[in-house]
Motif scaffolding. Sequence first.
Motif, PDB file in Angstrom:
ATOM      1  N   UNK A  37      44.421  25.818 -16.920  1.00  0.00           N
ATOM      2  CA  UNK A  37      44.964  24.708 -16.153  1.00  0.00           C
ATOM      3  C   UNK A  37      46.325  25.092 -15.586  1.00  0.00           C
ATOM      4  N   UNK A  38      46.387  25.272 -14.283  1.00  0.00           N
ATOM      5  CA  UNK A  38      47.662  25.571 -13.629  1.00  0.00           C
ATOM      6  C   UNK A  38      48.311  24.258 -13.206  1.00  0.00           C
ATOM      7  N   UNK A  39      49.512  24.004 -13.725  1.00  0.00           N
ATOM      8  CA  UNK A  39      50.233  22.790 -13.367  1.00  0.00           C
ATOM      9  C   UNK A  39      50.213  21.754 -14.467  1.00  0.00           C
ATOM     10  N   UNK A  40      51.403  21.341 -14.916  1.00  0.00           N
ATOM     11  CA  UNK A  40      51.521  20.360 -15.995  1.00  0.00           C
ATOM     12  C   UNK A  40      52.188  19.075 -15.515  1.00  0.00           C
ATOM     13  N   UNK A  41      51.963  18.750 -14.235  1.00  0.00           N
ATOM     14  CA  UNK A  41      52.477  17.494 -13.704  1.00  0.00           C
ATOM     15  C   UNK A  41      51.542  16.353 -14.026  1.00  0.00           C
ATOM     16  N   UNK A  42      51.625  15.282 -13.251  1.00  0.00           N
ATOM     17  CA  UNK A  42      50.754  14.132 -13.479  1.00  0.00           C
ATOM     18  C   UNK A  42      49.276  14.527 -13.459  1.00  0.00           C
ATOM     19  N   UNK A  43      48.861  15.256 -12.418  1.00  0.00           N
ATOM     20  CA  UNK A  43      47.449  15.647 -12.285  1.00  0.00           C
ATOM     21  C   UNK A  43      47.017  16.564 -13.415  1.00  0.00           C
ATOM     22  N   UNK A  44      47.886  17.500 -13.801  1.00  0.00           N
ATOM     23  CA  UNK A  44      47.563  18.405 -14.896  1.00  0.00           C
ATOM     24  C   UNK A  44      47.359  17.673 -16.208  1.00  0.00           C
ATOM     25  N   UNK A  45      48.226  16.708 -16.496  1.00  0.00           N
ATOM     26  CA  UNK A  45      48.059  15.900 -17.711  1.00  0.00           C
ATOM     27  C   UNK A  45      46.722  15.165 -17.691  1.00  0.00           C
ATOM     28  N   UNK A  46      46.394  14.586 -16.549  1.00  0.00           N
ATOM     29  CA  UNK A  46      45.135  13.842 -16.448  1.00  0.00           C
ATOM     30  C   UNK A  46      43.930  14.759 -16.575  1.00  0.00           C
ATOM     31  N   UNK A  70      50.877  18.747 -26.446  1.00  0.00           N
ATOM     32  CA  UNK A  70      50.984  17.670 -27.437  1.00  0.00           C
ATOM     33  C   UNK A  70      49.765  16.756 -27.455  1.00  0.00           C
ATOM     34  N   UNK A  71      48.950  16.789 -26.405  1.00  0.00           N
ATOM     35  CA  UNK A  71      47.739  15.970 -26.396  1.00  0.00           C
ATOM     36  C   UNK A  71      46.771  16.395 -27.485  1.00  0.00           C
ATOM     37  N   UNK A  72      46.756  17.695 -27.789  1.00  0.00           N
ATOM     38  CA  UNK A  72      45.893  18.221 -28.848  1.00  0.00           C
ATOM     39  C   UNK A  72      46.343  19.650 -29.179  1.00  0.00           C
ATOM     40  N   UNK A  73      47.353  19.806 -30.022  1.00  0.00           N
ATOM     41  CA  UNK A  73      47.918  21.133 -30.301  1.00  0.00           C
ATOM     42  C   UNK A  73      46.915  22.125 -30.885  1.00  0.00           C
ATOM     43  N   UNK A 133      43.750  17.576 -18.256  1.00  0.00           N
ATOM     44  CA  UNK A 133      43.624  17.952 -19.672  1.00  0.00           C
ATOM     45  C   UNK A 133      43.040  16.809 -20.484  1.00  0.00           C
ATOM     46  N   UNK A 134      43.525  15.611 -20.247  1.00  0.00           N
ATOM     47  CA  UNK A 134      43.032  14.434 -20.981  1.00  0.00           C
ATOM     48  C   UNK A 134      41.537  14.220 -20.723  1.00  0.00           C
TER      49      UNK A 134
END
Length: 408
Positions: free
Chosen positions: A196-205, A234-237, A207-208
Amino acid sequence: MENNQLYTTYTDSTHTKLHTKIRTTSTPSLEEGEILVEICYVPMHGSFWLASHPNLLHPRKEEFLEKDYFVFGNGGVGKVIETNGKQSKVEKGDYVAILGHAPCTHYDCYSCTVLHRYTECDYNESTIIGHGKHSNDGTFAKYAVLPAYSWELCYKHYENPSEEELKAFMFSFLVADVRNAMTRHPDTLRMRRMLLFGAGYSGHLAAYLHQHSCPESKIVVIDTNKKRAASVVALNPDAITSYVISPQTAELMNRQDCSKEEPLIQSEIQSIRETARKHFKNRNANFLMDCTSGNSTMLWDNAKLLSPNTHCIPFGFGSKDIVIDKSLIQASGLNILMSRGVGNLRNRRETIELIKAGASKFINSSLIAHSKVLGGLEEAVSFVDAYQNPPLPLDQIPHAYIDFKLNN
């Protein structure tokens, strides 16, 4: 009705620079099927920063600036003030999740009238509010006029939702957008090893959604911002690890003349590969999603990261070139899928139900809680000015949302 808007236009007649300010105008009369809403909350995300960047970075800048200005915003949540026509199917006081996309008017457009995938319009005449192409002004404003199909009901007026319940729906458009991309191919969510490239809003979504849709999946999130990457972990270490791109590489990638053949870029690619193979127990990723607002393709469009049977979704708007060289042509089963938009009616409505069924908790804790609150347009324009004069790299701009109810 008087309306204040966040307004982006050219600085002068040379049309080489942009700036954003507040303007006051009047709300137009409603056409058949349109509704007028008072905006409650709206997030400021990567597409806005690209579109409003002083140096005109967005790849579709000509569309945005067809009238030499635009009022951004294709998402948010709003309270219905006025309706016109039975097609609206809502009444004054109801709350709607704004998804922004509207169909063309051609009865024979298969994409708009049958598939309801408006970004794939046969005539290229579908619109997104706040995105040019003769669309309505966007939601970075006190009021917005929404055409039919550009919103979904989230609460009736008599349900009296709390502020916390309402706030989660400002991300409905982005949840639907990411979910649409990840479900277009029936096998994508079966792929258990995700880069997953990018940990902004879209990246968080992303991953979730992947964690909740693909049992036992593992993710490596790659970003230039250590704090944002850690937030995804932190969503699932136990299942997610991170790789932080070095500041030197990040600076190099921002250069217009940067080549992926640069030794520093090649070294970074190798390090990402080693991190991924370690996390995936000596196997390569089979799902790659690029959610960045910058140009990250130089790091992933290669045979070291894209192997046979990999599903690859370039989701962010900052990508410039995807090079399919000889080694990738030989990668049997490699699937590169371009996906834009909030999807069909089913995806949009399932998104509303998903948020109500529990995703709101994630949105509030992982997105909203870590975003800067801007109490109206005055604070919003000051925030924009602080990061665009002079313009800072996009990865240095913190997450934020406008809370129009804060100072009421």
